[in-house]
Design a protein around this motif. Sequence first.
Motif, PDB file in Angstrom:
ATOM      1  N   SER A 334       0.826  -1.212   0.000  1.00  0.00           N
ATOM      2  CA  SER A 334       0.000   0.000   0.000  1.00  0.00           C
ATOM      3  C   SER A 334       0.861   1.262   0.000  1.00  0.00           C
ATOM      4  O   SER A 334       0.441   2.298  -0.526  1.00  0.00           O
ATOM      5  N   LEU A 335       2.064   1.202   0.586  1.00  0.00           N
ATOM      6  CA  LEU A 335       2.970   2.355   0.556  1.00  0.00           C
ATOM      7  C   LEU A 335       3.245   2.773  -0.878  1.00  0.00           C
ATOM      8  O   LEU A 335       3.127   3.955  -1.241  1.00  0.00           O
ATOM      9  N   ALA A 336       3.601   1.791  -1.709  1.00  0.00           N
ATOM     10  CA  ALA A 336       3.866   2.091  -3.120  1.00  0.00           C
ATOM     11  C   ALA A 336       2.590   2.496  -3.842  1.00  0.00           C
ATOM     12  O   ALA A 336       2.585   3.425  -4.663  1.00  0.00           O
ATOM     13  N   ALA A 337       1.490   1.815  -3.551  1.00  0.00           N
ATOM     14  CA  ALA A 337       0.228   2.097  -4.237  1.00  0.00           C
ATOM     15  C   ALA A 337      -0.264   3.509  -3.934  1.00  0.00           C
ATOM     16  O   ALA A 337      -0.686   4.247  -4.846  1.00  0.00           O
ATOM     17  N   TYR A 338      -0.226   3.894  -2.666  1.00  0.00           N
ATOM     18  CA  TYR A 338      -0.681   5.239  -2.297  1.00  0.00           C
ATOM     19  C   TYR A 338       0.232   6.312  -2.886  1.00  0.00           C
ATOM     20  O   TYR A 338      -0.234   7.380  -3.299  1.00  0.00           O
ATOM     21  N   ALA A 339       1.522   6.046  -2.891  1.00  0.00           N
ATOM     22  CA  ALA A 339       2.457   7.023  -3.442  1.00  0.00           C
ATOM     23  C   ALA A 339       2.213   7.228  -4.933  1.00  0.00           C
ATOM     24  O   ALA A 339       2.185   8.365  -5.420  1.00  0.00           O
ATOM     25  N   LEU A 340       2.040   6.126  -5.677  1.00  0.00           N
ATOM     26  CA  LEU A 340       1.774   6.239  -7.109  1.00  0.00           C
ATOM     27  C   LEU A 340       0.433   6.912  -7.368  1.00  0.00           C
ATOM     28  O   LEU A 340       0.302   7.734  -8.286  1.00  0.00           O
ATOM     29  N   ALA A 341      -0.578   6.560  -6.574  1.00  0.00           N
ATOM     30  CA  ALA A 341      -1.898   7.159  -6.758  1.00  0.00           C
ATOM     31  C   ALA A 341      -1.847   8.669  -6.563  1.00  0.00           C
ATOM     32  O   ALA A 341      -2.524   9.422  -7.267  1.00  0.00           O
ATOM     33  N   PHE A 342      -1.029   9.120  -5.605  1.00  0.00           N
ATOM     34  CA  PHE A 342      -0.962  10.555  -5.338  1.00  0.00           C
ATOM     35  C   PHE A 342      -0.071  11.291  -6.332  1.00  0.00           C
ATOM     36  O   PHE A 342      -0.419  12.370  -6.815  1.00  0.00           O
ATOM     37  N   TRP A 343       1.095  10.717  -6.670  1.00  0.00           N
ATOM     38  CA  TRP A 343       2.098  11.457  -7.421  1.00  0.00           C
ATOM     39  C   TRP A 343       2.075  11.235  -8.927  1.00  0.00           C
ATOM     40  O   TRP A 343       2.746  11.971  -9.663  1.00  0.00           O
ATOM     41  N   SER A 344       1.339  10.248  -9.437  1.00  0.00           N
ATOM     42  CA  SER A 344       1.377   9.987 -10.878  1.00  0.00           C
ATOM     43  C   SER A 344       0.866  11.185 -11.683  1.00  0.00           C
ATOM     44  O   SER A 344       1.443  11.539 -12.719  1.00  0.00           O
ATOM     45  N   ALA A 345      -0.206  11.822 -11.202  1.00  0.00           N
ATOM     46  CA  ALA A 345      -0.737  12.969 -11.934  1.00  0.00           C
ATOM     47  C   ALA A 345       0.206  14.181 -11.872  1.00  0.00           C
ATOM     48  O   ALA A 345       0.516  14.778 -12.919  1.00  0.00           O
ATOM     49  N   PRO A 346       0.700  14.591 -10.684  1.00  0.00           N
ATOM     50  CA  PRO A 346       1.679  15.685 -10.675  1.00  0.00           C
ATOM     51  C   PRO A 346       2.936  15.360 -11.478  1.00  0.00           C
ATOM     52  O   PRO A 346       3.521  16.248 -12.112  1.00  0.00           O
ATOM     53  N   TYR A 347       3.375  14.080 -11.461  1.00  0.00           N
ATOM     54  CA  TYR A 347       4.543  13.678 -12.252  1.00  0.00           C
ATOM     55  C   TYR A 347       4.276  13.886 -13.739  1.00  0.00           C
ATOM     56  O   TYR A 347       5.109  14.458 -14.456  1.00  0.00           O
ATOM     57  N   ALA A 348       3.136  13.418 -14.208  1.00  0.00           N
ATOM     58  CA  ALA A 348       2.813  13.561 -15.630  1.00  0.00           C
ATOM     59  C   ALA A 348       2.700  15.020 -16.028  1.00  0.00           C
ATOM     60  O   ALA A 348       3.091  15.410 -17.140  1.00  0.00           O
ATOM     61  N   GLU A 349       2.197  15.848 -15.127  1.00  0.00           N
ATOM     62  CA  GLU A 349       1.999  17.258 -15.443  1.00  0.00           C
ATOM     63  C   GLU A 349       3.299  18.052 -15.427  1.00  0.00           C
ATOM     64  O   GLU A 349       3.543  18.887 -16.305  1.00  0.00           O
ATOM     65  N   THR A 350       4.170  17.771 -14.450  1.00  0.00           N
ATOM     66  CA  THR A 350       5.379  18.579 -14.296  1.00  0.00           C
ATOM     67  C   THR A 350       6.604  17.993 -14.986  1.00  0.00           C
ATOM     68  O   THR A 350       7.424  18.726 -15.535  1.00  0.00           O
TER      69      THR A 350
END
Length: 532
Positions: A334-350
């Motif tokens: 869940s640590l990895a899952a929550y991190a990806l769920a939160f940061w994937s959109a800001p990563y793609a945008e920035t």
Amino acid sequence: MAETASETTAAAASTVPEPKATGYSWYVLSVLVVVYILNFIDRQILSILAVDIKADLGLTDADMGFLGGAAFAVFYALFGIPLGRLADNWSRVKLLSVGLALWSTMTALSGFARNQLTLSFARMGVGIGEATASPTAYSLISDYFPKRQRATALAVYSSGLYLGGGISLYIGALIVEAWNKAYPGGGPLDLVGWQAAFLAVGIPGLIVALWVATLREPVRGAMDGIASPSSPTPFRQFAQDLSTIVPPFTLIGAWQRGPAALAINIGFAIAIAAFAWWMIGLTGNFPQWSAVGLGYYAVFSWACTLRDRDPATFRLIWGTPAFICTTLGYGMVSLAAYALAFWSAPYAETVLGLPKQELAAILGANGAVSGFIGVIVGGWMADHLRKRNPAGRVLMIIFGVVAPIIPIWVGYTTDNAALFYAMNFLAGMLGAAALGAAAATTQDLVLPRMRGTATAAFFLGTTLVGLSFGPYMVGQISDLTGTIVNGQPVGDLRTGILSLIGVAPIALVLLFYAYRAVPQAEATIVERAGGA
């Protein structure tokens, strides 16, 4: 002791054929899925709003990691403890409807935040309200579905996690862009796009709360042939449990148990405070480590109290290494899952420079479809494996650790948008396969009357380990490895996300132990509860 003895006798004597799930069982499950969808819309919408909030409030990646993680997770986990106990002793339907109304209200109030402090308080309120959801839902599902269908039913419920997370990205981006286009200088009440998005997703939950209140409360323990009546004084127990996790009342509770208990409690408080202070000095992030320190101290106090008040429940949860290792092992997933769920959109945008509306639509659909497929197929496979092997479900959790590694590495090292989307889909689907298996394994390791408490303990792993540290760890490493551009710090999200792969070895050690220990632990539940 008398209650435990009666449970032992009932379990040994029960020869009634296992009941079957009815059409109403599936109706209840569908309502609970809707609730869980709203749960994760309200929880995850912060992800697509992160870039706007960061710019508007002048925050860092680590600050956003705290808002997306510990600000919510610590209070979600802590209040999940007494609320999980309340779910074991009071109407689960009423508790869920009240909790849904609370977290929806706090989500709407997030739209009026003007700084990190006020937004943090709103997120804490969302965490408290959402702490009612899974303890009540898991317990209801366990009383509406027999053991042989339980992992499948829990997996269907858990699909709301991915559907809600995916929908939140699309809705959030749509509202932000539409609002900012219509009101470029701020709209009514001087609200900007990200604030309007919080209001738009929070208010509908109040209507759904009324729908939830119409559900029927099932007989507790009926599906297992162990009728477990509710407590005649549920709120007295709730107040006692609440007092065990809120400092300084924790000291009073420890003093009532004796001088030795008080000394141990104070000693642990000093140790955790020293650790938190040291981490604040290293990272400069006071909110994160204060919240984490508070959370771990409170959980310690609660566990000590539970040992004295309900030794059977303590024995089957905290005193069972199979339960602990399963929970912590999945906590790393869940640590990895929550991190990806939160940061994937800001990563793609920035990092990739993708437009917000496009990435929200694709990542939202990716998250919803991949998570839904992964959790449903994973739950079905977990039930299938358990028929052949008492520890078969743990194999699905191990799969959820190992399988996403390559997709994460490929997806977050490429500059090709299509490949990024494809790998993000695979990582989400493969990681989601572990959830139903982990949830069902922990439910099977306790007696029916303990399921709400066991669910709260299970979610301590997914929140105080996974959600508290996943988004924050990525944000902190991003800040530490970033650069200065035009006098402003710019984080390195790519390095931050790739660091998630490093938690896999820890998870594997825990889960390999759980695989060996689960069959014996499950076979001796009644015996060990009676002995306690």
